[in-house]
Design a protein around this motif. Sequence first.
Motif, PDB file in Angstrom:
ATOM      1  N   PRO A  36       0.804  -1.228   0.000  1.00  0.00           N
ATOM      2  CA  PRO A  36       0.000   0.000   0.000  1.00  0.00           C
ATOM      3  C   PRO A  36       0.837   1.277   0.000  1.00  0.00           C
ATOM      4  N   ARG A  37       1.946   1.240   0.724  1.00  0.00           N
ATOM      5  CA  ARG A  37       2.772   2.442   0.774  1.00  0.00           C
ATOM      6  C   ARG A  37       3.412   2.726  -0.591  1.00  0.00           C
ATOM      7  N   GLY A  38       3.932   1.667  -1.220  1.00  0.00           N
ATOM      8  CA  GLY A  38       4.522   1.814  -2.551  1.00  0.00           C
ATOM      9  C   GLY A  38       3.501   2.295  -3.568  1.00  0.00           C
ATOM     10  N   ARG A  39       2.290   1.753  -3.473  1.00  0.00           N
ATOM     11  CA  ARG A  39       1.213   2.170  -4.368  1.00  0.00           C
ATOM     12  C   ARG A  39       0.968   3.663  -4.253  1.00  0.00           C
ATOM     13  N   ARG A  40       0.887   4.116  -2.991  1.00  0.00           N
ATOM     14  CA  ARG A  40       0.600   5.522  -2.754  1.00  0.00           C
ATOM     15  C   ARG A  40       1.721   6.405  -3.307  1.00  0.00           C
ATOM     16  N   GLU A  41       2.966   5.998  -3.066  1.00  0.00           N
ATOM     17  CA  GLU A  41       4.131   6.758  -3.558  1.00  0.00           C
ATOM     18  C   GLU A  41       4.073   6.938  -5.069  1.00  0.00           C
ATOM     19  N   VAL A  42       3.822   5.824  -5.763  1.00  0.00           N
ATOM     20  CA  VAL A  42       3.855   5.860  -7.223  1.00  0.00           C
ATOM     21  C   VAL A  42       2.673   6.670  -7.758  1.00  0.00           C
ATOM     22  N   LEU A  43       1.504   6.442  -7.169  1.00  0.00           N
ATOM     23  CA  LEU A  43       0.312   7.162  -7.608  1.00  0.00           C
ATOM     24  C   LEU A  43       0.482   8.671  -7.398  1.00  0.00           C
ATOM     25  N   GLU A  44       0.963   9.049  -6.219  1.00  0.00           N
ATOM     26  CA  GLU A  44       1.137  10.482  -5.941  1.00  0.00           C
ATOM     27  C   GLU A  44       2.162  11.108  -6.880  1.00  0.00           C
ATOM     28  N   THR A  45       3.224  10.363  -7.173  1.00  0.00           N
ATOM     29  CA  THR A  45       4.247  10.867  -8.098  1.00  0.00           C
ATOM     30  C   THR A  45       3.631  11.150  -9.466  1.00  0.00           C
ATOM     31  N   VAL A  46       2.850  10.194  -9.948  1.00  0.00           N
ATOM     32  CA  VAL A  46       2.302  10.336 -11.298  1.00  0.00           C
ATOM     33  C   VAL A  46       1.209  11.421 -11.337  1.00  0.00           C
ATOM     34  N   LEU A  47       0.403  11.500 -10.277  1.00  0.00           N
ATOM     35  CA  LEU A  47      -0.615  12.560 -10.218  1.00  0.00           C
ATOM     36  C   LEU A  47       0.061  13.931 -10.270  1.00  0.00           C
ATOM     37  N   ARG A  48       1.183  14.052  -9.574  1.00  0.00           N
ATOM     38  CA  ARG A  48       1.892  15.335  -9.544  1.00  0.00           C
ATOM     39  C   ARG A  48       2.490  15.650 -10.926  1.00  0.00           C
ATOM     40  N   LEU A  49       3.055  14.635 -11.577  1.00  0.00           N
ATOM     41  CA  LEU A  49       3.625  14.861 -12.920  1.00  0.00           C
ATOM     42  C   LEU A  49       2.548  15.350 -13.876  1.00  0.00           C
ATOM     43  N   ASN A  50       1.346  14.803 -13.723  1.00  0.00           N
ATOM     44  CA  ASN A  50       0.230  15.214 -14.569  1.00  0.00           C
ATOM     45  C   ASN A  50      -0.206  16.650 -14.241  1.00  0.00           C
ATOM     46  N   ARG A  51      -0.393  16.909 -12.966  1.00  0.00           N
ATOM     47  CA  ARG A  51      -0.936  18.193 -12.524  1.00  0.00           C
ATOM     48  C   ARG A  51       0.064  19.325 -12.734  1.00  0.00           C
ATOM     49  N   GLU A  52       1.312  19.101 -12.325  1.00  0.00           N
ATOM     50  CA  GLU A  52       2.270  20.205 -12.307  1.00  0.00           C
ATOM     51  C   GLU A  52       3.073  20.329 -13.594  1.00  0.00           C
ATOM     52  N   GLU A  53       3.252  19.208 -14.311  1.00  0.00           N
ATOM     53  CA  GLU A  53       4.093  19.279 -15.502  1.00  0.00           C
ATOM     54  C   GLU A  53       3.306  19.014 -16.774  1.00  0.00           C
ATOM     55  N   GLY A  54       2.002  18.782 -16.602  1.00  0.00           N
ATOM     56  CA  GLY A  54       1.152  18.620 -17.780  1.00  0.00           C
ATOM     57  C   GLY A  54       1.409  17.354 -18.571  1.00  0.00           C
ATOM     58  N   ILE A  55       2.088  16.366 -17.964  1.00  0.00           N
ATOM     59  CA  ILE A  55       2.332  15.118 -18.681  1.00  0.00           C
ATOM     60  C   ILE A  55       1.025  14.328 -18.792  1.00  0.00           C
ATOM     61  N   THR A  56       0.720  13.904 -19.998  1.00  0.00           N
ATOM     62  CA  THR A  56      -0.487  13.112 -20.231  1.00  0.00           C
ATOM     63  C   THR A  56      -0.273  11.724 -19.616  1.00  0.00           C
ATOM     64  N   VAL A  57      -1.296  11.214 -18.914  1.00  0.00           N
ATOM     65  CA  VAL A  57      -1.128   9.932 -18.229  1.00  0.00           C
ATOM     66  C   VAL A  57      -2.238   8.952 -18.612  1.00  0.00           C
ATOM     67  N   ILE A  58      -1.816   7.736 -18.952  1.00  0.00           N
ATOM     68  CA  ILE A  58      -2.762   6.638 -19.143  1.00  0.00           C
ATOM     69  C   ILE A  58      -2.407   5.600 -18.094  1.00  0.00           C
ATOM     70  N   TRP A  59      -3.325   5.360 -17.170  1.00  0.00           N
ATOM     71  CA  TRP A  59      -3.040   4.582 -15.970  1.00  0.00           C
ATOM     72  C   TRP A  59      -3.916   3.328 -15.985  1.00  0.00           C
ATOM     73  N   ILE A  60      -3.292   2.176 -16.194  1.00  0.00           N
ATOM     74  CA  ILE A  60      -4.051   0.927 -16.221  1.00  0.00           C
ATOM     75  C   ILE A  60      -4.011   0.313 -14.831  1.00  0.00           C
ATOM     76  N   THR A  61      -5.155  -0.050 -14.310  1.00  0.00           N
ATOM     77  CA  THR A  61      -5.177  -0.541 -12.930  1.00  0.00           C
ATOM     78  C   THR A  61      -6.343  -1.473 -12.689  1.00  0.00           C
ATOM     79  N   HIS A  62      -6.237  -2.329 -11.666  1.00  0.00           N
ATOM     80  CA  HIS A  62      -7.441  -3.022 -11.227  1.00  0.00           C
ATOM     81  C   HIS A  62      -7.862  -2.533  -9.846  1.00  0.00           C
ATOM     82  N   HIS A  63      -7.219  -1.448  -9.394  1.00  0.00           N
ATOM     83  CA  HIS A  63      -7.633  -0.832  -8.132  1.00  0.00           C
ATOM     84  C   HIS A  63      -8.613   0.308  -8.418  1.00  0.00           C
TER      85      HIS A  63
END
Length: 273
Positions: free
Chosen positions: A172-199
């Motif tokens: 769970p901790r690793g999941r949160r780290e990675v998710l928060e990193t990618v959300l920030r890259l999208n929000r702050e740097e405008g990187i387009t994200v395609i996120w495949i998940t079963h969560h």
Amino acid sequence: MIRVENVSYSYQAEEGPVAALTDVNLSIERGDFVAIIGHNGSGKSTLAKMFNGLLIPSQGRVTVMGKTTADPEQNWWIRQHVGLVFQNPDNQLVATMVEEDVAFGPENLGIPPAQIRERVEQALAQVDMLDKRTHAPHLLSGGQKQRVAIAGILAMRPQCLVLDEPTAMLDPRGRREVLETVLRLNREEGITVIWITHHMDEAVLARRVVVMERGRIAMEGPPRAVFLRREELQKLDLDVPVITRLAQLLADDGYAVPRDVLTVEEMVSLLCP
Ligand code: ADP
Ligand code: MG
């Protein structure tokens, strides 16, 4: 940014062709955050590989910023602009030191050494791993490894990140780290994200959710609209987020709770205004 038009794809297996995608149409806008969900075997990974030309459609076409992935001359350009991150970070890290790993992509692109150093530093800072630059990748936690894998992609300066169940092997901790990193890259740097998940609790954070079923797109829309359709999702063997389910059960019992609650925070502010 990416356009998928009437795409079908079959794998050539020994027993004959296996249809993995059937007439898929999808458009990814610049700066978007799209979650793709779906049962095992529904075609998510096949679609992920279409986005950067790792697989070429059997029928239809995929274009990245107007360039078709079927054109071999655009291969490098497309892979540089659309980076793919896979489920298992151990298969993506090859070097004995974090910074060497991150340098691998830009080295392959033929970037001059001074610029590589700058890119590596920036990419590691973007995933908050700069302090681990000289560490051995195999000694990092799962979440840290996955962030290094993401840095390796970022060092190629992509416009779009495609992540194929990047949190599936993480705690769970690793999941949160990675998710928060990618959300920030999208929000702050405008990187387009395609996120495949079963969560499902990850999918609610996307701007748009795409539901795959047997190689087709079964549903598509903002998370609030998609997760309202609990019965349809259940038929596809998919859940709604736990908190949405709770809201829907309470609503069924006559409580004045909206049926499209998506997060715990939202629920708390509804119940304790
Ligand atoms: P998902 O990522 O949603 O689990 P995939 O895209 O991996 O789905 O698989 C879609 C379909 O293609 C499944 O029926 C799967 O068995 C089949 N498939 C995937 N990879 C291969 C392959 N290399 N050879 C043959 N069939 C494959
Ligand atoms: Mg898959």
